[in-house]
Structure formats: structure tokens, C-alpha cells
Scaffold this active site. Structure first.
Site, mmCIF file in Angstrom:
data_model
loop_
_atom_site.group_PDB
_atom_site.id
_atom_site.type_symbol
_atom_site.label_atom_id
_atom_site.label_comp_id
_atom_site.label_asym_id
_atom_site.label_seq_id
_atom_site.Cartn_x
_atom_site.Cartn_y
_atom_site.Cartn_z
ATOM 1 N N LEU A 291 10.655 30.947 2.468
ATOM 2 C CA LEU A 291 9.381 30.399 2.929
ATOM 3 C C LEU A 291 9.572 29.188 3.845
ATOM 4 C CD1 LEU A 291 6.267 30.108 2.827
ATOM 5 C CD2 LEU A 291 6.578 28.782 0.714
ATOM 6 N N THR A 292 10.236 28.152 3.336
ATOM 7 C CA THR A 292 10.338 26.881 4.048
ATOM 8 C C THR A 292 11.165 27.016 5.330
ATOM 9 O OG1 THR A 292 10.219 25.726 1.937
ATOM 10 C CG2 THR A 292 11.018 24.461 3.811
ATOM 11 N N THR B 44 16.864 28.645 -2.326
ATOM 12 C CA THR B 44 17.665 28.728 -3.552
ATOM 13 C C THR B 44 18.101 30.155 -3.834
ATOM 14 O OG1 THR B 44 16.408 26.867 -4.447
ATOM 15 C CG2 THR B 44 17.681 28.158 -6.008
ATOM 16 N N GLU C 288 8.546 23.281 -4.418
ATOM 17 C CA GLU C 288 7.394 24.106 -4.812
ATOM 18 C C GLU C 288 6.078 23.327 -4.750
ATOM 19 O OE1 GLU C 288 7.584 27.209 -7.634
ATOM 20 O OE2 GLU C 288 9.761 27.145 -7.778
#
Length: 392
Positions: free
Chosen positions: A129-130, A164, A372
């Protein structure tokens, strides 16, 4: 008669908690410090967690899971994080971010293909996502995916960061959010696509040099004309943004449980130290200043536990849980940092030595206020759930 709340665990959940508590102290604790100092991923511990069924805990048995739920997962994460957060975040990311998108939004074929190996721990999944210029503003995704209709493939280009479980020897897939088009107003259409490890053009960078979580795997990913089948679209095209919001809401409960474990671990270590360490002819735990610190630390850990379990209970029972998850994540991450700071203070100079677990906890705590969803994002979510208008 007014009904009363019962926060006691069922016999099955209590047995699960005790089993993982023993595993954390007997297996993880003696080894993890060495892995942490070497910045090395603990494959043997992860394999044992897989044999215990922990990676499949919140998934149905039909897909190789254990048939549990987020409350069960939270209990496991809390017990692991009481000893070490690197191991706990490996499990959290594998379940909440790696496998959960496939379970929630995948086709039946995608579930049958990926979930059995993800549930067994034979394979880890990651959530891309990031991006380097897109953290809290996840809607600003710049990674693109173009559908080559003639070839029946998505062509992906872009970069993801801080991912991660993305580069281990057992990583099998990364779910990537990407702009797949524009709507009539020109707003980007964001979709989620499964990219298997080893796909040509998919490059995994070397592990980051991190302040904490040093026995977990975190890397930058790049995609240069990466081609995957059109069938690798996860969920509905253009719904990727909404999908990851759901995933993050659930993941915040898991992170809150992890943060609670770290906070409680700080109490555990500090209590033992205060009873054993002598100064001026008596244990330092006999000093009221130390007693008050420990009392406040226990209070913070206790309220954190209530917060994440409340959010998990709402999720499990199908009730709205967005605000409860944000409250839990905000509170528990703050508590983890506070307890880690106080634990280090109680240990004095020894708290600054890496051989003591509280030094590791101090290094691991800060990221909980960032990952998160930052604490600032949680406050925004809570304010919106209260009915306040969005800020400009």
C-alpha cells in the site's frame, strides 16, 4: 436485573492464550535477542508458529485455517508481543495484511489457490500500500496498472515502501494497490492486484536498517512493466481503496493487541527487575516512586486490553467497529510508548543495554504510533465518527 458484562475468556480461548504464552517464553524469548541484534529473520520460530496453526487462526477450516476469529488472533498477538514485537508483527502482517485481503475479496479460485499455504505458514503474504510519496494519503497512489486486453494481463509500474514480510524466503505474494484508470471526474480508480513473488520486473530491495522490529522483514518494492494475469485482480475493479480501508480497520485491532502485549511486557520485565535490583540496602521496588510507576504502567496495560477486546468483540459480532478500532489503536500505541519509556527508566543504565528486553521494547514501541494509520489519522477517524466535519 441489570445484565453484567463478562470479560472472562472461554475455556478454549484461555487454553489458546496459555499455549502461546508458554511458547513465547520457552521458545521465542531465549532466541529472539540474537536474531534481533543480527537483524535476521527468525525462520525456525516462524516455522514452529506455522506448525501450531497460528497463521491460519482467523480463517475457516475449509481453507486450511483454524476457524477462529479476531479475538483469538488478538490474544495470540498480545502474548507474543509481551516477549517480542518482531515475531508478533510477522504474524500480524501475515494474517491481517497478507491473507485477509484474499479471504475477504478474493474469488473462490483465488482463495483455494493461496489461502491453504498462507494459513499453514508455508507461505507469507504482504500488502503493498504505502509509497515513498504516499503514506497517510493512501488515496494519492501513484503506482499504475494498465490492462493489456490483448494479452489478458495487468502491466504494473511503481514503487512501494515499508512493506512487511515482502522479501523473506517464504514470501509468496504481495497484494498491490494501483491506479487502474480514471472516473468521469478524473478521480483515480484504485484497484488491488495479486503479484506473486518472482514475477519478472518485480524487484525486492535489501532490508531496511530500522530502529526497531529488527527481526522482522521490511523492504521497498519496485515494479517495472510487471505482468500478471488479468485474473489476479483482487475484488472489484476500482474498489481497491475501499477494500484497503476495511483491511486497515481490522488490522488496527490486531496492532492494538500487539501494543497491549508490549505494554504488558514492560510491566512484567520492570516488576521482576524492581524485585531483584537492590539499592541503598533494599529492593528498588520498595521505593514508592517505583511502585507508582509500576501501578500506572499496569493501569495503562489493563485499559489497553479492554480497548482492543471491545473492538474485537464488535467485529466478531458483526457490529460497527471503525471508531472502536481507532480508539483502541490510538490508546494502546500511546500506552506502549509510555510504558516502554517508564520501563527503561526503572532499569536505569541497564535499560539502555540491548541485552535487556526493555531496550528492545523501547526501540519497538514508537512505530506503533505510525504503522497502520498514524495517531493523527486515528484522531481524524474518531472525530468523523463523532459526526464532526472533515477538516479542509
Amino acid at each position: 436485573m441489570t445484565p453484567t458484562l463478562d470479560h472472562r475468556l472461554s475455556p478454549e480461548l484461555e487454553q489458546l492464550r496459555r499455549t502461546v504464552e508458554e511458547f513465547a517464553h520457552d521458545v521465542v524469548a531465549p532466541k529472539i535477542g540474537d536474531y534481533y541484534e543480527r537483524h535476521e529473520f527468525p525462520y525456525d520460530i516462524v516455522r514452529e508458529m506455522g506448525r501450531m496453526g497460528l497463521f491460519g487462526l482467523p480463517f475457516p477450516e475449509e481453507y486450511g485455517g483454524m476457524g477462529g476469529d479476531y479475538l483469538a488472533l488478538g490474544l495470540v498477538l498480545e502474548e507474543l508481543a509481551r516477549v517480542d514485537s518482531s515475531v508478533a508483527i510477522t504474524l500480524e502482517a501475515a494474517c491481517s495484511l497478507g491473507a485477509m485481503p484474499v479471504y475477504h475479496f478474493g474469488t473462490e479460485e483465488q482463495k483455494r489457490t493461496w489461502l491453504p499455504k498462507l494459513c499453514s505458514g508455508e507461505m507469507l503474504g504482504a500488502f503493498g500500500l504505502t509509497e515513498p510519496e504516499c503514506g497517510s494519503d493512501a488515496g494519492g497512489t501513484r503506482t499504475t496498472a494498465r490492462l493489456d486486453e490483448a494479452a489478458g494481463e495487468w502491466v504494473i509500474n511503481g514503487t512501494k515502501c515499508f512493506i512487511t514480510n515482502s522479501g523473506t524466503d517464504v514470501t509468496g505474494l504481495v497484494t498491490v494497490t494501483a491506479v487502474t484508470g480514471r472516473d468521469e471526474s478524473g478521480k483515480p480508480e484504485i484497484s488491488a492486484i495479486i503479484v506473486p513473488s518472482g514475477t519478472p520486473g518485480f524487484t525486492v530491495a535489501a532490508p531496511y536498517s530500522k530502529v526497531g522490529w529488527n527481526a522482522s522483514d521490511t523492504r521497498e518494492l519496485s515494479f517495472a512493466d510487471v505482468r500478471v494475469p488479468a485474473a489476479n485482480l483482487l475484488g472489484e475493479r476500482g474498489r481497491g481503496y475501499a477494500q484497503f480501508l476495511r483491511i486497515l480497520d481490522e488490522g488496527r485491532i490486531a496492532i492494538a493487541a500487539l501494543a497491549t502485549g508490549l505494554a504488558q511486557g514492560c510491566v512484567d520485565e520492570s516488576l521482576t527487575y524492581a524485585q531483584q535490583r537492590h539499592a541503598f540496602g533494599r529492593p528498588i521496588g520498595a521505593n514508592q516512586a517505583i511502585q507508582f510507576k509500576l501501578a500506572d504502567m499496569e493501569l495503562r496495560a489493563h485499559t489497553s486490553r479492554l480497548a482492543w477486546r471491545d473492538a474485537a468483540s464488535r467485529l466478531v459480532h458483526g457490529e460497527p467497529f471503525k471508531k472502536a478500532a481507532a480508539l483502541a489503536k490510538l490508546h494502546t500505541s500511546t500506552v506502549a510508548v509510555d510504558n516502554a519509556r517508564e520501563a527503561t527508566q526503572i532499569h536505569g543504565g541497564y535499560g539502555f543495554m540491548n541485552e535487556y528486553p526493555v531496550a528492545r521494547m523501547w526501540r519497538d514501541a514508537k512505530i506503533l504510533e505510525i504503522g497502520e494509520g498514524t495517531s493523527e489519522v486515528q484522531r481524524m477517524l474518531i472525530a468523523r465518527e463523532l459526526g464532526l466535519p472533515p477538516t479542509p
